[in-house]
Design a protein around this motif. Structure first.
Motif, PDB file in Angstrom:
ATOM      1  N   GLN A   1       4.027   1.133   0.914  1.00 14.08           N
ATOM      2  CA  GLN A   1       4.024   2.374   1.678  1.00 14.08           C
ATOM      3  C   GLN A   1       4.647   3.438   0.777  1.00 14.08           C
ATOM      4  O   GLN A   1       5.811   3.316   0.382  1.00 14.08           O
TER       5      GLN A   1
ATOM      6  N   SER B   1       5.636   7.390  -0.510  1.00 12.82           N
ATOM      7  CA  SER B   1       5.931   8.792  -0.237  1.00 12.82           C
ATOM      8  C   SER B   1       6.268   9.448  -1.571  1.00 12.82           C
ATOM      9  O   SER B   1       6.577   8.774  -2.554  1.00 12.82           O
TER      10      SER B   1
ATOM     11  N   LYS C   1      -1.302  13.731  -0.563  1.00 15.04           N
ATOM     12  CA  LYS C   1      -2.071  13.274   0.589  1.00 15.04           C
ATOM     13  C   LYS C   1      -3.388  12.630   0.165  1.00 15.04           C
ATOM     14  O   LYS C   1      -3.844  11.645   0.768  1.00 15.04           O
TER      15      LYS C   1
ATOM     16  N   LYS D   1       2.640   9.921   1.619  1.00 16.74           N
ATOM     17  CA  LYS D   1       3.253  10.901   2.524  1.00 16.74           C
ATOM     18  C   LYS D   1       4.062  11.914   1.720  1.00 16.74           C
ATOM     19  O   LYS D   1       4.969  11.540   0.971  1.00 16.74           O
TER      20      LYS D   1
END
Length: 384
Positions: A202, A204, A217, A222
Motif C-alpha cells: 500500500q 503513499s 495518483k 495516495k
C-alpha cells in the motif's frame, strides 16, 4: 580530423576508461554504443577490463569493432574520453591537448577535480548538469540512473524488511500488505512508487511540488500533501524541487510525523543540485515508527535525508533500520551501464557534424555542462 598517433584513424578518437572510484561497477561505453559510434565515423578505444564489473568481457567490445588495450594506448591521442565518474587527470596523460572528457564531475562538492582539469587544459563536460529540456532528455544521465536507483531502493528495503510486501491470504491466516511511503516524487520517486506497487504494498507519497499529485495518483498511490501552506506550483527550476519556506517546512514536518508512524517502509529521494540533501526525517520522527520498519535514504551520499543515515551501513535506531547505498545504480551494473552509455551516445550523435567529421556542441547545452575550457574554469556557477 586528426584522431591521434594512428595513421589509419580518420575520425575523432573516443576512449572509454576503466572506472577506478571505490564501489563503481559501471562502465561508460557498451558494445552497442561502441558499434554505433564507429558507424558515425569515430575510432573507439576501450581500456582492457573496463566492462568486467558490468558483465561485459573485452571480447564483446572487440566484436563491436573497438580497439581494446592498456590505459596508455587507450588514451593516446584521444579527442574524447568517456567516464562514469570523471577520471583523475593523471590518467589522461597522452590525450590530445584540449581533449573533452564527458563524465559525472560533481563539481560543487569536488571543486579540486575541476581546477585540476582546467590546469591540465582539458575540457570537462559534466553530464549531470545536462539541462532538463525536451531535446536533451535522451542525454540525461541523472534521469536514467535515478530510474534504476528508485527501483533498487525498494528491492533493498524489501530485502531488509522482515515481512512480506503483498497481502497474502493463507489457510493459516492473512498477512497484511506492507505500507510504503515515498518522499520526493522525481524520477527515482516515481519508479519507487511503481516498484512498491508491483510488489503489492500500500503506497503513499509526498512532494513539495503540487503538480506531482496527479502523477502519484496515476500510479495507484495516495498523495500526502501539506494543504494549509503553499508548496511549489509546477515543477520548480529545471524540473527539480527547490528550497521551501520555513513555514512550509514546519507544516511538512508535522504532516510527516503523523503519517510516518503508520509506515513499514519509507523511501526518501530528495536532492537539490549543488546543495546538501534536505533533511526530511528527524530522529524524533524515527522514534515514532514501528520496530522492524525500514527507511532507505537515496540521498545518503549527499548528506542524507534521514538523521543518522550512513552510506553502505545498516544503522538501527529505535528498532528501525536505516539503509542507503553510496552508489545505488552501481548495484545494477549491467543495466545502469547500458543506459549511461546510451545517454553518452545520444549526446555525441546529436552534435555529430557529418561534413567536418567531428562533434560540435551547440551553445545552450555546451554552456550548461562545460566546466573548463582553454585552461580556465568557465561555468558560471563556479565563478562566484
Amino acid at each position: 580530423m586528426d584522431g591521434g598517433g594512428d595513421p589509419q584513424v580518420a575520425g575523432p578518437v573516443i576512449a572509454a576508461l576503466m572506472e577506478r572510484a571505490a564501489g563503481e561497477t559501471r562502465v561508460a561505453m557498451s558494445p552497442e554504443t561502441a558499434k554505433k559510434l564507429i558507424g558515425l565515423g569515430a575510432t573507439v578505444r576501450v581500456e582492457s577490463g573496463a566492462g568486467v564489473t558490468a558483465s561485459i568481457p573485452d571480447s564483446e567490445y572487440e566484436a563491436a569493432g573497438a580497439v581494446v588495450g592498456d590505459l596508455a594506448s587507450t588514451v593516446a591521442g584521444a579527442d574524447w574520453i568517456f567516464g562514469v565518474a570523471a577520471p583523475d587527470v593523471a590518467l589522461l596523460s597522452g590525450a590530445k591537448p584540449g581533449a573533452k572528457v564527458a563524465a559525472v564531475f560533481d563539481p560543487f562538492r569536488d571543486r579540486a577535480r575541476t581546477d585540476a582539469y582546467a590546469a591540465a587544459g582539458y575540457e570537462a563536460l559534466a553530464m549531470e548538469l545536462m539541462p532538463r529540456i525536451t531535446r536533451a532528455q535522451s542525454m540525461d544521465v541523472l534521469s536514467s540512473q535515478s530510474n534504476l536507483a528508485g527501483y533498487k531502493a525498494v528491492l533493498a528495503a524489501a530485502n531488509t524488511y522482515g515481512r512480506a510486501f503483498p497481502m497474502m491470504m493463507t489457510a493459516a491466516g492473512t498477512v497484511q500488505a506492507a505500507r510504503c511511503f515515498v518522499m520526493g516524487v522525481g524520477v527515482a520517486g516515481l519508479q519507487a512508487i511503481a516498484t512498491a506497487r508491483r510488489l503489492g504494498a500500500q503506497v503513499s507519497a509526498t512532494d513539495v511540488r503540487s503538480a506531482t499529485k496527479e502523477q502519484i495518483k496515476s500510479l495507484g498511490a495516495k498523495p500526502i500533501f501539506v494543504e494549509k501552506v503553499a508548496g511549489i506550483e509546477g515543477e520548480g527550476s529545471g524540473g527539480y524541487a527547490t528550497e521551501m519556506s520555513d513555514e512550509y517546512k514546519a507544516a511538512q514536518a508535522e504532516l510527516v510525523s503523523s503519517h510516518i508512524a503508520k509506515q513499514d517502509i519509507v523511501i526518501t529521494t530528495a536532492l537539490i543540485p549543488g546543495r546538501p540533501a534536505p533533511r526530511l526525517i528527524s530522529d524524533a520522527q524515527i522514534a515514532t515508527m514501528k520496530p522492524g520498519s525500514v527507511i532507505y535514504d537515496l540521498a545518503v551520499a549527499a548528506g542524507g535525508n534521514v538523521e543518522g543515515s550512513e552510506p553502505d551501513v545498516i544503522v538501527e535506531k529505535h528498532g528501525v533500520k536505516i539503509i542507503g547505498f553510496s552508489n545505488t545504480p552501481a548495484h545494477l551494473a549491467a543495466d545502469a551501464s547500458a543506459l549511461f552509455a546510451r545517454n553518452l551516445f545520444n549526446f555525441v550523435s546529436a552534435f555529430w557534424d557529418k561534413e567536418k567529421g567531428e562533434i560540435v556542441l551547440d551553445e545552450e547545452i555546451g554552456t550548461a555542462i562545460r566546466l573548463t575550457q582553454d585552461g580556465k574554469v568557465v561555468h558560471e556557477r563556479l565563478l562566484g
